[in-house]
Design a protein around this motif. Structure first.
Motif, PDB file in Angstrom:
ATOM      1  N   VAL A 171     -33.055 -33.111  -0.996  1.00 35.54           N
ATOM      2  CA  VAL A 171     -33.257 -32.486   0.204  1.00 35.54           C
ATOM      3  C   VAL A 171     -34.405 -31.653   0.610  1.00 35.54           C
ATOM      4  N   ALA A 172     -34.984 -31.096  -0.425  1.00 37.54           N
ATOM      5  CA  ALA A 172     -36.254 -30.492  -0.470  1.00 37.54           C
ATOM      6  C   ALA A 172     -37.140 -30.723  -1.449  1.00 37.54           C
ATOM      7  N   ASP A 173     -38.301 -30.643  -1.207  1.00 38.02           N
ATOM      8  CA  ASP A 173     -39.372 -30.777  -2.323  1.00 38.02           C
ATOM      9  C   ASP A 173     -39.577 -29.613  -3.473  1.00 38.02           C
ATOM     10  N   SER A 174     -40.085 -29.723  -4.246  1.00 41.36           N
ATOM     11  CA  SER A 174     -40.499 -28.710  -5.317  1.00 41.36           C
ATOM     12  C   SER A 174     -41.504 -27.605  -4.577  1.00 41.36           C
ATOM     13  N   ILE A 175     -41.304 -26.554  -5.059  1.00 40.23           N
ATOM     14  CA  ILE A 175     -42.453 -25.389  -4.510  1.00 40.23           C
ATOM     15  C   ILE A 175     -43.169 -24.829  -5.375  1.00 40.23           C
ATOM     16  N   PRO A 176     -44.664 -24.989  -5.271  1.00 43.25           N
ATOM     17  CA  PRO A 176     -45.563 -24.422  -6.392  1.00 43.25           C
ATOM     18  C   PRO A 176     -45.362 -22.831  -6.585  1.00 43.25           C
ATOM     19  N   ALA A 177     -45.653 -22.193  -7.818  1.00 44.03           N
ATOM     20  CA  ALA A 177     -45.695 -20.750  -8.051  1.00 44.03           C
ATOM     21  C   ALA A 177     -46.839 -20.097  -6.866  1.00 44.03           C
ATOM     22  N   THR A 178     -46.620 -18.937  -6.842  1.00 49.28           N
ATOM     23  CA  THR A 178     -47.063 -17.929  -6.113  1.00 49.28           C
ATOM     24  C   THR A 178     -47.487 -16.762  -6.979  1.00 49.28           C
ATOM     25  N   GLU A 179     -48.106 -15.583  -6.331  1.00 50.79           N
ATOM     26  CA  GLU A 179     -48.067 -14.643  -7.102  1.00 50.79           C
ATOM     27  C   GLU A 179     -46.807 -13.724  -6.717  1.00 50.79           C
ATOM     28  N   GLU A 180     -46.071 -14.082  -5.755  1.00 50.38           N
ATOM     29  CA  GLU A 180     -44.810 -13.271  -5.609  1.00 50.38           C
ATOM     30  C   GLU A 180     -43.664 -13.874  -6.359  1.00 50.38           C
ATOM     31  N   ARG A 181     -43.651 -15.355  -6.309  1.00 49.62           N
ATOM     32  CA  ARG A 181     -42.426 -15.756  -7.056  1.00 49.62           C
ATOM     33  C   ARG A 181     -42.968 -17.028  -7.772  1.00 49.62           C
ATOM     34  N   PRO A 182     -41.807 -17.412  -8.928  1.00 44.78           N
ATOM     35  CA  PRO A 182     -42.248 -18.675  -9.918  1.00 44.78           C
ATOM     36  C   PRO A 182     -42.179 -20.096  -8.973  1.00 44.78           C
ATOM     37  N   SER A 183     -42.327 -21.073  -9.454  1.00 44.97           N
ATOM     38  CA  SER A 183     -42.195 -22.173  -8.704  1.00 44.97           C
ATOM     39  C   SER A 183     -40.863 -22.736  -8.949  1.00 44.97           C
ATOM     40  N   ALA A 184     -40.360 -23.765  -8.113  1.00 42.94           N
ATOM     41  CA  ALA A 184     -39.000 -23.855  -7.905  1.00 42.94           C
ATOM     42  C   ALA A 184     -39.160 -25.733  -7.914  1.00 42.94           C
ATOM     43  N   GLY A 185     -38.316 -26.143  -8.510  1.00 46.86           N
ATOM     44  CA  GLY A 185     -37.994 -27.527  -8.713  1.00 46.86           C
ATOM     45  C   GLY A 185     -37.601 -28.176  -7.316  1.00 46.86           C
ATOM     46  N   PRO A 186     -37.369 -29.507  -7.145  1.00 44.98           N
ATOM     47  CA  PRO A 186     -36.902 -30.092  -6.052  1.00 44.98           C
ATOM     48  C   PRO A 186     -35.347 -29.862  -5.972  1.00 44.98           C
ATOM     49  N   VAL A 187     -34.792 -29.854  -4.896  1.00 46.80           N
ATOM     50  CA  VAL A 187     -33.347 -29.762  -4.438  1.00 46.80           C
ATOM     51  C   VAL A 187     -32.666 -31.118  -4.326  1.00 46.80           C
ATOM     52  N   TYR A 188     -31.529 -31.184  -5.034  1.00 44.60           N
ATOM     53  CA  TYR A 188     -30.773 -32.617  -4.827  1.00 44.60           C
ATOM     54  C   TYR A 188     -29.422 -31.978  -4.559  1.00 44.60           C
ATOM     55  N   ARG A 189     -28.517 -32.904  -3.741  1.00 40.05           N
ATOM     56  CA  ARG A 189     -27.223 -32.684  -3.227  1.00 40.05           C
ATOM     57  C   ARG A 189     -26.515 -33.798  -3.455  1.00 40.05           C
ATOM     58  N   CYS A 190     -25.278 -33.746  -3.502  1.00 42.10           N
ATOM     59  CA  CYS A 190     -24.464 -34.964  -3.293  1.00 42.10           C
ATOM     60  C   CYS A 190     -24.388 -35.513  -1.991  1.00 42.10           C
ATOM     61  N   ILE A 191     -24.402 -36.885  -2.221  1.00 42.82           N
ATOM     62  CA  ILE A 191     -24.482 -37.701  -0.955  1.00 42.82           C
ATOM     63  C   ILE A 191     -23.508 -37.295   0.093  1.00 42.82           C
ATOM     64  N   TYR A 192     -22.358 -36.824  -0.249  1.00 38.90           N
ATOM     65  CA  TYR A 192     -21.473 -36.381   0.739  1.00 38.90           C
ATOM     66  C   TYR A 192     -21.794 -35.011   1.521  1.00 38.90           C
ATOM     67  N   ALA A 193     -22.654 -34.098   0.647  1.00 37.33           N
ATOM     68  CA  ALA A 193     -23.009 -32.802   1.224  1.00 37.33           C
ATOM     69  C   ALA A 193     -24.562 -32.793   1.582  1.00 37.33           C
ATOM     70  N   GLU A 194     -25.076 -33.795   2.119  1.00 36.41           N
ATOM     71  CA  GLU A 194     -26.478 -34.109   2.376  1.00 36.41           C
ATOM     72  C   GLU A 194     -26.805 -33.027   3.357  1.00 36.41           C
ATOM     73  N   ASN A 195     -26.267 -32.910   4.626  1.00 35.49           N
ATOM     74  CA  ASN A 195     -26.416 -32.339   5.658  1.00 35.49           C
ATOM     75  C   ASN A 195     -25.992 -30.737   5.448  1.00 35.49           C
ATOM     76  N   GLY A 196     -25.458 -30.372   4.522  1.00 35.82           N
ATOM     77  CA  GLY A 196     -25.068 -29.020   4.152  1.00 35.82           C
ATOM     78  C   GLY A 196     -23.498 -28.927   3.306  1.00 35.82           C
ATOM     79  N   LEU A 197     -23.346 -27.916   3.101  1.00 33.83           N
ATOM     80  CA  LEU A 197     -22.039 -27.908   2.024  1.00 33.83           C
ATOM     81  C   LEU A 197     -20.916 -28.210   2.883  1.00 33.83           C
ATOM     82  N   LEU A 198     -20.023 -28.692   2.199  1.00 31.91           N
ATOM     83  CA  LEU A 198     -18.676 -29.078   2.952  1.00 31.91           C
ATOM     84  C   LEU A 198     -17.954 -27.788   3.394  1.00 31.91           C
ATOM     85  N   GLU A 199     -17.129 -28.018   4.214  1.00 30.58           N
ATOM     86  CA  GLU A 199     -16.329 -26.847   4.698  1.00 30.58           C
ATOM     87  C   GLU A 199     -14.883 -26.627   3.955  1.00 30.58           C
TER      88      GLU A 199
END
Length: 77
Positions: free
Chosen positions: A8-36
């Protein structure tokens, strides 16, 4: 083999303010957001407890210990 996650989101490279972050994956049942949480329940914890009561004989992916005193230990798994 079936795929149960979706990116659901690509990785983010590091900057001077924050470290890098890897890609974000979710369960296929919660692709559009967390379940209620179902109506009548106030938190995910209540949802988890309801599932334990309903199917306590089935294996669970997590376990925790409840220590009531120094002589009583309940392990829920």
């Amino acid at each position: 083999m079936a795929v149960y996650t979706v990116k659901v989101a690509d990785s983010i490279p590091a900057t001077e303010e924050r470290p890098s972050a890897g890609p974000v994956y979710r369960c296929i049942y919660a692709e559009n957001g967390l379940l209620e949480v179902p109506k009548g329940m106030e938190s995910p914890w209540e949802f988890f407890r309801y599932g334990l009561r309903r199917a306590s004989f089935r294996p669970c992916l997590a376990s925790f210990w409840l220590v009531f005193d120094m002589t009583t230990l309940l392990i829920i798994s």
